[in-house]
Scaffold this motif. Structure first.
Motif, mmCIF file in Angstrom:
data_model
loop_
_atom_site.group_PDB
_atom_site.id
_atom_site.type_symbol
_atom_site.label_atom_id
_atom_site.label_comp_id
_atom_site.label_asym_id
_atom_site.label_seq_id
_atom_site.Cartn_x
_atom_site.Cartn_y
_atom_site.Cartn_z
ATOM 1 N N THR A 53 0.826 -1.206 0.000
ATOM 2 C CA THR A 53 0.000 0.000 0.000
ATOM 3 C C THR A 53 0.860 1.256 0.000
ATOM 4 O OG1 THR A 53 -1.750 -1.141 1.223
ATOM 5 C CG2 THR A 53 -1.824 1.252 1.214
ATOM 6 N N ILE A 54 1.953 1.240 0.757
ATOM 7 C CA ILE A 54 2.865 2.388 0.781
ATOM 8 C C ILE A 54 3.423 2.646 -0.619
ATOM 9 C CG2 ILE A 54 5.063 3.225 1.685
ATOM 10 C CD1 ILE A 54 4.389 1.733 4.297
ATOM 11 N N VAL A 55 3.725 1.563 -1.324
ATOM 12 C CA VAL A 55 4.184 1.706 -2.706
ATOM 13 C C VAL A 55 3.079 2.302 -3.578
ATOM 14 C CG1 VAL A 55 4.995 0.461 -4.750
ATOM 15 C CG2 VAL A 55 5.819 -0.192 -2.479
ATOM 16 N N MET A 56 1.851 1.793 -3.407
ATOM 17 C CA MET A 56 0.732 2.242 -4.236
ATOM 18 C C MET A 56 0.319 3.684 -3.946
ATOM 19 S SD MET A 56 -0.245 -0.125 -6.398
ATOM 20 C CE MET A 56 1.536 -0.209 -6.659
ATOM 21 N N LEU A 57 0.677 4.207 -2.785
ATOM 22 C CA LEU A 57 0.386 5.611 -2.499
ATOM 23 C C LEU A 57 1.166 6.550 -3.413
ATOM 24 C CD1 LEU A 57 0.248 5.686 1.408
ATOM 25 C CD2 LEU A 57 -1.595 6.361 -0.150
ATOM 26 N N ARG A 58 2.281 6.070 -3.959
ATOM 27 C CA ARG A 58 3.145 6.952 -4.750
ATOM 28 C C ARG A 58 3.302 6.502 -6.196
ATOM 29 N NH1 ARG A 58 8.400 9.231 -2.082
ATOM 30 N NH2 ARG A 58 7.815 10.817 -3.618
ATOM 31 N N VAL A 59 3.088 5.230 -6.480
ATOM 32 C CA VAL A 59 3.329 4.710 -7.829
ATOM 33 C C VAL A 59 2.001 4.484 -8.541
ATOM 34 C CG1 VAL A 59 4.343 2.843 -9.177
ATOM 35 C CG2 VAL A 59 5.450 3.594 -7.054
ATOM 36 N N PRO A 60 1.731 5.192 -9.634
ATOM 37 C CA PRO A 60 0.477 4.984 -10.373
ATOM 38 C C PRO A 60 0.389 3.569 -10.929
ATOM 39 C CG PRO A 60 1.541 7.039 -11.025
ATOM 40 C CD PRO A 60 2.534 6.285 -10.197
ATOM 41 N N LEU A 61 -0.788 2.990 -10.852
ATOM 42 C CA LEU A 61 -1.025 1.632 -11.337
ATOM 43 C C LEU A 61 -1.629 1.744 -12.736
ATOM 44 C CD1 LEU A 61 -0.671 -1.220 -10.148
ATOM 45 C CD2 LEU A 61 -3.068 -1.127 -9.459
ATOM 46 N N GLN A 62 -0.794 1.651 -13.774
ATOM 47 C CA GLN A 62 -1.247 1.951 -15.131
ATOM 48 C C GLN A 62 -2.038 0.816 -15.766
ATOM 49 O OE1 GLN A 62 -1.166 4.836 -16.265
ATOM 50 N NE2 GLN A 62 0.289 5.828 -14.891
ATOM 51 N N ARG A 63 -1.738 -0.410 -15.461
ATOM 52 C CA ARG A 63 -2.494 -1.565 -15.977
ATOM 53 C C ARG A 63 -3.125 -2.281 -14.783
ATOM 54 N NH1 ARG A 63 -1.915 -3.153 -21.376
ATOM 55 N NH2 ARG A 63 -1.350 -1.273 -22.547
ATOM 56 N N PRO A 64 -4.233 -1.772 -14.298
ATOM 57 C CA PRO A 64 -4.747 -2.231 -13.004
ATOM 58 C C PRO A 64 -5.111 -3.710 -12.943
ATOM 59 C CG PRO A 64 -6.348 -0.828 -14.134
ATOM 60 C CD PRO A 64 -5.087 -0.707 -14.891
ATOM 61 N N LEU A 65 -5.666 -4.260 -14.030
ATOM 62 C CA LEU A 65 -6.103 -5.661 -13.961
ATOM 63 C C LEU A 65 -4.988 -6.637 -14.334
ATOM 64 C CD1 LEU A 65 -9.772 -5.529 -15.279
ATOM 65 C CD2 LEU A 65 -8.887 -5.361 -12.947
ATOM 66 N N LEU A 66 -4.111 -6.254 -15.239
ATOM 67 C CA LEU A 66 -2.969 -7.116 -15.559
ATOM 68 C C LEU A 66 -2.121 -7.344 -14.318
ATOM 69 C CD1 LEU A 66 -0.987 -8.589 -17.442
ATOM 70 C CD2 LEU A 66 0.019 -6.361 -17.990
ATOM 71 N N LEU A 67 -1.707 -6.258 -13.678
ATOM 72 C CA LEU A 67 -0.893 -6.379 -12.474
ATOM 73 C C LEU A 67 -1.702 -6.949 -11.322
ATOM 74 C CD1 LEU A 67 1.088 -3.012 -12.691
ATOM 75 C CD2 LEU A 67 1.867 -5.304 -13.325
ATOM 76 N N GLY A 68 -2.997 -6.619 -11.290
ATOM 77 C CA GLY A 68 -3.847 -7.124 -10.216
ATOM 78 C C GLY A 68 -3.975 -8.631 -10.233
ATOM 79 N N MET A 69 -4.200 -9.228 -11.400
ATOM 80 C CA MET A 69 -4.346 -10.687 -11.471
ATOM 81 C C MET A 69 -3.019 -11.396 -11.197
ATOM 82 S SD MET A 69 -7.492 -11.255 -11.763
ATOM 83 C CE MET A 69 -7.222 -13.035 -11.727
ATOM 84 N N LEU A 70 -1.912 -10.802 -11.630
ATOM 85 C CA LEU A 70 -0.607 -11.380 -11.275
ATOM 86 C C LEU A 70 -0.390 -11.307 -9.768
ATOM 87 C CD1 LEU A 70 1.631 -9.957 -14.153
ATOM 88 C CD2 LEU A 70 0.816 -12.309 -13.876
ATOM 89 N N GLY A 71 -0.856 -10.205 -9.167
ATOM 90 C CA GLY A 71 -0.695 -10.061 -7.726
ATOM 91 C C GLY A 71 -1.530 -11.057 -6.946
ATOM 92 N N ILE A 72 -2.789 -11.208 -7.326
ATOM 93 C CA ILE A 72 -3.680 -12.088 -6.558
ATOM 94 C C ILE A 72 -3.257 -13.550 -6.692
ATOM 95 C CG2 ILE A 72 -5.442 -12.625 -8.294
ATOM 96 C CD1 ILE A 72 -6.072 -11.537 -4.640
ATOM 97 N N ALA A 73 -2.530 -13.891 -7.766
ATOM 98 C CA ALA A 73 -2.058 -15.270 -7.927
ATOM 99 C C ALA A 73 -1.162 -15.704 -6.775
ATOM 100 C CB ALA A 73 -1.314 -15.416 -9.254
ATOM 101 N N THR A 74 -0.527 -14.747 -6.103
ATOM 102 C CA THR A 74 0.366 -15.106 -4.994
ATOM 103 C C THR A 74 -0.389 -15.718 -3.811
ATOM 104 O OG1 THR A 74 0.223 -12.864 -4.063
ATOM 105 C CG2 THR A 74 2.016 -13.301 -5.619
#
Length: 414
Positions: A274-295
């Motif tokens: 979350t600290i990272v997301m406060l400063r770094v824009p998430l340009q491909r929200p679902l691509l990165l999101g699905m890779l993230g949730i796979a963890t």
């Protein structure tokens, strides 16, 4: 982005009061989750009984979610949240008293948690869709990140505090503390002022017509229904593996306090991301999101292969970070691409599809583990979790969905 920009939503009066309400509510909730699990296991030392109680909450949520979406799109969302908080707090107080006095029985807990599920079904769409009314559009990522940071911070301490209360004064007192937080959270929403809904007229569509309109939008929006279908399966696996078999394995290995630390580690990972997301824009929200949730498949595998405390803490930390990427990405995809007048109904269809199979996981994983063994069920579930996440990304509309700088104009296909 400067750190002052990261906390800009807190300069909005409405968001500050909403944030305070969520703080109180979440603090009680994170303690109550672990307390209820061990309260049920004290009454009946059976994963199946725990699954029945949790499913009793989830099933009414699924049944009444669509109605909750219509309510949240028709009435002031703050009022919807306040009423739901009062109802949930009253029911939780009754559950706490029954547990404290040792009068609780499984069937009673099932009935009471079912009524709580109805209240949750009404409040969930309002909670998810209120953010665009609290902050300017350009602050949506920061507002969602701050909400996640709050949740993650409390989840670090909450499970451990809840587990500590369970082993000291008992699960009932943790549940009673949660009941009180519901009432305080309702009071803190009183100063929130958002624009009123346009008055309804004789020409206003009926609830059925609004539901049909919502379904049409849902079905036409490919990225929306593809991800929701995926989470129908992912949430069933997660709820059964982590929340049903997880506490059971913990009791036989590293104990209640250890399980609290494992859940806290997930929240620590969430906070870090979350600290990272406060400063770094998430340009491909679902691509990165699905890779993230796979963890999240990692701790499921670890529960089956090597349920050791240190390894589980590491796995859950990574899963928490990945889950946060998806959480923020999904909310941005919804809030930036869907018109505010449709947003609650879209969230309700999202939640219906995502939650509908959770009771299946809650009810099935106990018997499956008894029939095939904990290890085989958990290993198979972890592999399936990874596979579903990757399959979802085969949809171009999911992996290519960008951020939207311009406001969503209408409920058209994306």
């Amino acid at each position: 982005m400067k750190w002052t920009d990261s906390v800009a939503p807190l300069r909005e009066t409405n968001f500050r009061w909403f944030f305070a309400s969520r703080f109180v509510n979440m603090f009680g909730g994170v303690m109550a989750n672990i307390a209820l699990a061990f309260a049920v296991l004290e009454i009946s030392d059976s994963p199946a009984a725990l699954g029945q109680v949790l499913a009793a909450h989830t099933i009414p949520v699924v049944i009444f979610l669509l109605g909750g979406g219509v309510i949240a799109d028709r009435f002031p969302r703050t009022a919807v949240l306040q009423i739901s908080n009062v109802v949930s707090g009253s029911l939780q107080a009754v559950i706490a008293l029954l547990v404290i006095t040792r009068a609780a029985e499984i069937w009673v807990l099932i009935v009471l948690t079912a009524f709580q599920g109805v209240a949750s079904a009404v409040s969930f769409p309002a909670m998810a869709s209120i953010f665009p009314q609290l902050v300017p559009r350009e602050q949506l990522q920061q507002a969602n990140a701050l909400n996640s940071l709050l949740r993650g911070s409390l989840n670090v301490l909450g499970p451990s505090i809840g587990a500590l209360l369970v082993v000291t004064v008992g699960a009932g007192w943790a549940l009673m503390a949660d009941a009180l937080t519901w009432f305080v959270a309702a009071l803190l929403l009183l100063p929130v002022r958002i624009p009123p809904r346009p008055p309804r007229t004789e020409d206003s569509p009926s609830a059925i017509a609004e539901l049909r309109e919502g379904w049409g939008y849902f079905w036409q929006t490919t990225w929306l229904w593809v991800v929701v279908v995926a989470f129908c399966f992912l949430n069933a696996i997660h709820s059964g593996a982590i929340f049903i078999l997880g506490p059971t394995i913990a009791l036989d290995t590293f104990g209640e306090q250890g399980w609290g630390l494992v859940l806290s580690a997930e929240s620590a990972g969430l906070i870090a991301m979350t600290i990272v997301m406060l400063r770094v824009p998430l340009q491909r929200p679902l691509l990165l999101g699905m890779l993230g949730i796979a963890t999240l498949g990692l701790p499921i595998l670890m529960l089956g292969v090597r349920p050791e405390l240190v390894l589980m803490i590491i796995a859950m930390f990574v899963a928490g970070a990945g889950t946060e990427v998806f959480s923020i990405g999904w909310n941005l995809a919804m809030q930036e691409n869907i018109d505010e007048q449709m947003l609650s109904r879209a969230y309700s269809y999202d939640a219906l599809g995502s939650f509908v199979a959770i009771p299946v996981g809650q009810l099935a994983f106990g018997p499956l583990a008894s029939a095939f063994g904990h290890r085989d069920v958990l290993v198979s579930s972890g592999i399936a979790y990874f596979a579903i996440c990757l399959l979802t990304l085969s949809s171009r509309s999911v992996r290519n969905l960008p951020r939207r700088d311009a406001p969503a104009q209408s409920s058209t296909s994306r």
